[in-house]
Scaffold this active site. Structure first.
Site, PDB file in Angstrom:
ATOM      1  N   ASP A 182      -3.062  -4.727   2.682  1.00  0.00           N
ATOM      2  CA  ASP A 182      -2.964  -3.914   1.453  1.00  0.00           C
ATOM      3  C   ASP A 182      -4.322  -3.419   0.973  1.00  0.00           C
ATOM      4  O   ASP A 182      -4.545  -3.236  -0.214  1.00  0.00           O
ATOM      5  CB  ASP A 182      -2.295  -4.707   0.301  1.00  0.00           C
ATOM      6  CG  ASP A 182      -0.955  -5.266   0.709  1.00  0.00           C
ATOM      7  OD1 ASP A 182      -0.204  -4.545   1.369  1.00  0.00           O
ATOM      8  OD2 ASP A 182      -0.671  -6.429   0.379  1.00  0.00           O
ATOM      9  N   GLU A 183      -5.235  -3.196   1.883  1.00  0.00           N
ATOM     10  CA  GLU A 183      -6.575  -2.750   1.495  1.00  0.00           C
ATOM     11  C   GLU A 183      -6.629  -1.252   1.233  1.00  0.00           C
ATOM     12  O   GLU A 183      -7.609  -0.747   0.696  1.00  0.00           O
ATOM     13  CB  GLU A 183      -7.598  -3.092   2.593  1.00  0.00           C
ATOM     14  CG  GLU A 183      -7.772  -4.576   2.878  1.00  0.00           C
ATOM     15  CD  GLU A 183      -6.865  -5.049   4.008  1.00  0.00           C
ATOM     16  OE1 GLU A 183      -5.927  -4.296   4.385  1.00  0.00           O
ATOM     17  OE2 GLU A 183      -7.087  -6.168   4.510  1.00  0.00           O
TER      18      GLU A 183
ATOM     19  N   LYS B  30      -5.274   0.960   3.907  1.00  0.00           N
ATOM     20  CA  LYS B  30      -5.422   1.560   5.256  1.00  0.00           C
ATOM     21  C   LYS B  30      -4.674   2.882   5.374  1.00  0.00           C
ATOM     22  O   LYS B  30      -5.189   3.838   5.934  1.00  0.00           O
ATOM     23  CB  LYS B  30      -4.897   0.599   6.334  1.00  0.00           C
ATOM     24  CG  LYS B  30      -5.741  -0.643   6.507  1.00  0.00           C
ATOM     25  CD  LYS B  30      -5.135  -1.571   7.506  1.00  0.00           C
ATOM     26  CE  LYS B  30      -3.802  -2.115   7.073  1.00  0.00           C
ATOM     27  NZ  LYS B  30      -3.842  -2.942   5.849  1.00  0.00           N
TER      28      LYS B  30
ATOM     29  N   ASN C 159       7.562  -5.058   7.894  1.00  0.00           N
ATOM     30  CA  ASN C 159       7.374  -6.122   6.907  1.00  0.00           C
ATOM     31  C   ASN C 159       6.314  -5.820   5.870  1.00  0.00           C
ATOM     32  O   ASN C 159       6.235  -6.472   4.844  1.00  0.00           O
ATOM     33  CB  ASN C 159       7.044  -7.451   7.594  1.00  0.00           C
ATOM     34  CG  ASN C 159       5.944  -7.327   8.615  1.00  0.00           C
ATOM     35  OD1 ASN C 159       5.782  -6.280   9.233  1.00  0.00           O
ATOM     36  ND2 ASN C 159       5.196  -8.387   8.822  1.00  0.00           N
TER      37      ASN C 159
ATOM     38  N   HIS D  59       2.378   0.829   4.002  1.00  0.00           N
ATOM     39  CA  HIS D  59       1.212   1.631   3.662  1.00  0.00           C
ATOM     40  C   HIS D  59       1.647   2.611   2.596  1.00  0.00           C
ATOM     41  O   HIS D  59       2.661   3.286   2.772  1.00  0.00           O
ATOM     42  CB  HIS D  59       0.773   2.489   4.846  1.00  0.00           C
ATOM     43  CG  HIS D  59       0.199   1.712   5.968  1.00  0.00           C
ATOM     44  ND1 HIS D  59      -0.700   0.696   5.779  1.00  0.00           N
ATOM     45  CD2 HIS D  59       0.362   1.827   7.288  1.00  0.00           C
ATOM     46  CE1 HIS D  59      -1.046   0.218   6.959  1.00  0.00           C
ATOM     47  NE2 HIS D  59      -0.409   0.874   7.886  1.00  0.00           N
TER      48      HIS D  59
ATOM     49  N   ARG E 235       6.913  -7.268  -5.090  1.00  0.00           N
ATOM     50  CA  ARG E 235       6.427  -8.548  -5.641  1.00  0.00           C
ATOM     51  C   ARG E 235       5.036  -8.360  -6.245  1.00  0.00           C
ATOM     52  O   ARG E 235       4.195  -7.678  -5.654  1.00  0.00           O
ATOM     53  CB  ARG E 235       6.278  -9.592  -4.511  1.00  0.00           C
ATOM     54  CG  ARG E 235       7.577 -10.106  -3.968  1.00  0.00           C
ATOM     55  CD  ARG E 235       7.356 -11.253  -2.995  1.00  0.00           C
ATOM     56  NE  ARG E 235       6.814 -10.814  -1.716  1.00  0.00           N
ATOM     57  CZ  ARG E 235       6.693 -11.615  -0.653  1.00  0.00           C
ATOM     58  NH1 ARG E 235       7.043 -12.876  -0.710  1.00  0.00           N
ATOM     59  NH2 ARG E 235       6.202 -11.150   0.486  1.00  0.00           N
TER      60      ARG E 235
ATOM     61  N   LYS F 245     -10.588   1.516  -3.803  1.00  0.00           N
ATOM     62  CA  LYS F 245     -10.225   1.114  -5.166  1.00  0.00           C
ATOM     63  C   LYS F 245     -11.407   0.700  -6.036  1.00  0.00           C
ATOM     64  O   LYS F 245     -11.265  -0.135  -6.927  1.00  0.00           O
ATOM     65  CB  LYS F 245      -9.171   0.006  -5.117  1.00  0.00           C
ATOM     66  CG  LYS F 245      -7.864   0.479  -4.472  1.00  0.00           C
ATOM     67  CD  LYS F 245      -6.733  -0.467  -4.692  1.00  0.00           C
ATOM     68  CE  LYS F 245      -5.559   0.191  -5.339  1.00  0.00           C
ATOM     69  NZ  LYS F 245      -4.379  -0.627  -5.458  1.00  0.00           N
TER      70      LYS F 245
ATOM     71  N   ASP G 112     -12.685   2.452  -8.237  1.00  0.00           N
ATOM     72  CA  ASP G 112     -12.376   2.929  -9.595  1.00  0.00           C
ATOM     73  C   ASP G 112     -11.655   1.875 -10.438  1.00  0.00           C
ATOM     74  O   ASP G 112     -11.790   1.852 -11.660  1.00  0.00           O
ATOM     75  CB  ASP G 112     -11.502   4.198  -9.521  1.00  0.00           C
ATOM     76  CG  ASP G 112     -10.252   3.978  -8.675  1.00  0.00           C
ATOM     77  OD1 ASP G 112     -10.393   3.569  -7.505  1.00  0.00           O
ATOM     78  OD2 ASP G 112      -9.125   4.187  -9.182  1.00  0.00           O
TER      79      ASP G 112
HETATM   80  P1  GDP Z   1      -2.277  -0.519   3.022  1.00  0.00           P
HETATM   81  O1  GDP Z   1      -1.071  -1.280   3.489  1.00  0.00           O
HETATM   82  O2  GDP Z   1      -3.548  -1.136   3.503  1.00  0.00           O
HETATM   83  O3  GDP Z   1      -2.193   0.944   3.301  1.00  0.00           O
HETATM   84  O4  GDP Z   1      -2.338  -0.668   1.434  1.00  0.00           O
HETATM   85  P2  GDP Z   1      -1.208  -0.447   0.314  1.00  0.00           P
HETATM   86  O5  GDP Z   1      -0.564   0.841   0.510  1.00  0.00           O
HETATM   87  O6  GDP Z   1      -0.338  -1.624   0.170  1.00  0.00           O
HETATM   88  O7  GDP Z   1      -2.107  -0.463  -0.981  1.00  0.00           O
HETATM   89  C1  GDP Z   1      -2.983   0.492  -1.305  1.00  0.00           C
HETATM   90  C2  GDP Z   1      -2.592   1.060  -2.680  1.00  0.00           C
HETATM   91  O8  GDP Z   1      -3.713   1.479  -3.370  1.00  0.00           O
HETATM   92  C3  GDP Z   1      -1.723   2.291  -2.585  1.00  0.00           C
HETATM   93  O9  GDP Z   1      -0.873   2.353  -3.687  1.00  0.00           O
HETATM   94  C4  GDP Z   1      -2.722   3.429  -2.618  1.00  0.00           C
HETATM   95  O10 GDP Z   1      -2.191   4.658  -3.088  1.00  0.00           O
HETATM   96  C5  GDP Z   1      -3.714   2.877  -3.582  1.00  0.00           C
HETATM   97  N1  GDP Z   1      -5.097   3.292  -3.329  1.00  0.00           N
HETATM   98  C6  GDP Z   1      -5.735   3.421  -2.142  1.00  0.00           C
HETATM   99  N2  GDP Z   1      -7.030   3.713  -2.337  1.00  0.00           N
HETATM  100  C7  GDP Z   1      -7.219   3.763  -3.687  1.00  0.00           C
HETATM  101  C8  GDP Z   1      -8.348   3.971  -4.525  1.00  0.00           C
HETATM  102  O11 GDP Z   1      -9.470   4.165  -4.066  1.00  0.00           O
HETATM  103  N3  GDP Z   1      -8.154   3.906  -5.880  1.00  0.00           N
HETATM  104  C9  GDP Z   1      -6.937   3.659  -6.433  1.00  0.00           C
HETATM  105  N4  GDP Z   1      -6.846   3.614  -7.758  1.00  0.00           N
HETATM  106  N5  GDP Z   1      -5.841   3.447  -5.671  1.00  0.00           N
HETATM  107  C10 GDP Z   1      -5.978   3.492  -4.328  1.00  0.00           C
END
Ligand code: GDP
Length: 430
Positions: A14-15, A17, A39, A42, A305, A333, A335
């Site tokens: 959840d970084e 990606k 599971n 993104h 969750r 993130k 910001d």
């Molecule tokens: P992934 O599985 O690694 O792609 O991550 P997730 O989708 O679970 O979580 C990333 C969440 O953070 C998503 O809702 C994105 O839209 C949001 N997101 C990604 N980069 C940024 C950012 O730089 N700032 C903010 N505020 N949200 C972001």
């Protein structure tokens, strides 16, 4: 010309990606998912809307990009079809031209989900926090050679006989071990018609496709699910996923084992989050945690969750960077931290009376306590920053501090979820 590249998570997943893949796919011709299943999710926000992708590669939104689901994924036909319908409903074309499924990808059957549920129920309060998508039973079955490769479905009679044998065996487990109802064998034909066979137009020898693509000079991007700390071998076992989340596995799970991608982008969030059970040394509780969770919108993409949250954990992140062999970092993130007066960072762990910067062996993690330090906050909206110089000094200092501590160039600084909300650093910004 861009080099072949793997995008991976450095921590617990959840970084961000999906957001990074969506950004950089414009430089690539092919995007491949090489492990994991439905599971995790993104989240991608772009001109078409907001999407939670689980299996589809994030390149699906770019015209001209070919998306591949490699042999290493847990191919769940039900989930994949639903996902295809969701993106089609927003006007995105999904055809055998831009989506290819490996004929060597193994099928996740409905009984895998059922087994997940039975096992979680049996474990009661000792459960691991499975998303109940059948991933662990699927990978166990794959490695004990008790599932079916997608390409087998092209020879229907043979495939049906193979599936029948497997189901007989699986039902012994359901009835004998769990005392549950068997999976009704008469339902499998309907399931194959309703789900699996509808995907056959997308199934091909993706290994051959990727080899040909390389010969034609095409650039390949490999997209991972979850992060280094969830890797089956090198993560926080047994609170890991059941596949290999590391960049090193990308060529194998994708179907091009001879390739050695030169670029590995490790995605790190400016604070920590973790879904489900397991040790999470930097975890915050109470009001501080609620505030950070709200600010970051930290709720699971698949399950909704609330995620566990904490400050950036340099001990875990340094370890993740090493295991992934990251050549550059995307820090996302940033910001979200703008509301803080001072920015917390976990710099070391205390365990058994020692202070350590090395990530401990998994079964030691529950004894470790975080050592937290603070750096100056910036307390202003940074979401409009597009150049390094647009960021306030304190934010730049924080990025440079993290970069020094983890020993890897932070090339991308993401300041919002939208495609364009990013600062891309060049050599002169170092
Ligand atoms: P992934 O599985 O690694 O792609 O991550 P997730 O989708 O679970 O979580 C990333 C969440 O953070 C998503 O809702 C994105 O839209 C949001 N997101 C990604 N980069 C940024 C950012 O730089 N700032 C903010 N505020 N949200 C972001």
């Amino acid at each position: 010309m861009e080099k072949d590249c793997v995008i991976v998570g450095i921590d617990w997943g959840d970084e961000g990606k999906g957001r990074m893949v969506d950004l950089i796919t414009s430089d690539y011709d092919v995007v491949v998912r090489y492990q994991g299943g439905g599971n995790a999710g993104h989240t991608v926000i772009n001109a078409y809307g907001k999407f939670a992708l689980h299996l589809l590669p994030s390149g699906i939104f770019r015209k001209g990009v070919v998306n591949v689901l490699g042999n290493g994924v847990a191919l769940d036909p039900e989930n994949l079809l639903a996902e295809i319908e969701t993106v089609r409903a927003k006007g995105i074309e999904v055809t055998p031209e831009n989506l290819k499924i490996s004929d060597r990808a193994s099928i996740l059957f409905p009984w895998h989900r059922k087994q997940d549920e039975l096992e979680e129920a049996r474990l009661k309060d000792k459960k691991f926090g499975s998303t109940k998508q059948g991933i662990a039973p699927f990978y166990s079955d794959k490695y004990q050679k008790k599932t079916v490769m997608f390409g087998e479905l092209f020879r229907e009679e043979k495939a049906k006989a193979h599936i029948k044998d497997i189901l007989e065996w699986k039902n012994l487990l359901f009835t004998g071990m769990y005392g549950a109802e068997p999976y009704p064998s008469e339902e499998i034909d309907l399931w194959l018609e309703t789900y699996a066979k509808k995907l056959l137009p997308f199934v091909c020898d993706t290994g051959a496709f990727l080899k040909a693509a390389k010969k034609d000079g095409k650039r390949i991007l490999f997209e991972a699910q979850l992060g280094a700390l969830r890797d089956l071998d090198f993560g926080i076992y047994p609170y890991t996923t059941s596949s290999t989340t590391l960049a090193a596995y990308a060529p194998i799970g994708a179907g091009l084992p001879s390739l050695h991608p030169e670029r590995v982008i490790g995605v790190v969030k400016a604070y920590s989050t973790c879904v489900g059970e397991g040790p999470f040394v930097c975890e915050w509780f109470g009001e501080d945690a609620d505030k950070l969770r709200e600010a970051g919108g930290e709720y699971g993409a698949k399950t909704g969750r609330p995620r566990r949250v904490g400050p950036l954990d340099l001990v875990a992140t340094r370890y993740g960077v090493e295991e992934q062999g990251a050549t550059e970092i995307a820090l996302t993130k940033l910001d979200v931290l703008s509301y803080m007066d001072k920015i917390p960072v976990v710099t070391a762990y205390e365990a058994e009376g020692n202070v350590t910067k090395a990530f401990p062996f998994p079964s030691m993690l529950d004894e470790a306590r975080p050592v937290t330090e603070y750096v100056k906050g910036w307390k202003m909206d940074i979401s409009k920053a597009r150049k390094w110089s647009d960021l306030p000094k304190e934010a730049r200092d924080y990025v440079l501090y993290v970069e020094r501590e983890i020993g890897c160039f932070i090339k991308y600084v993401s300041v919002g979820p939208e495609r364009e909300s990013v600062v891309i650093r060049t050599e002169k910004d170092r």
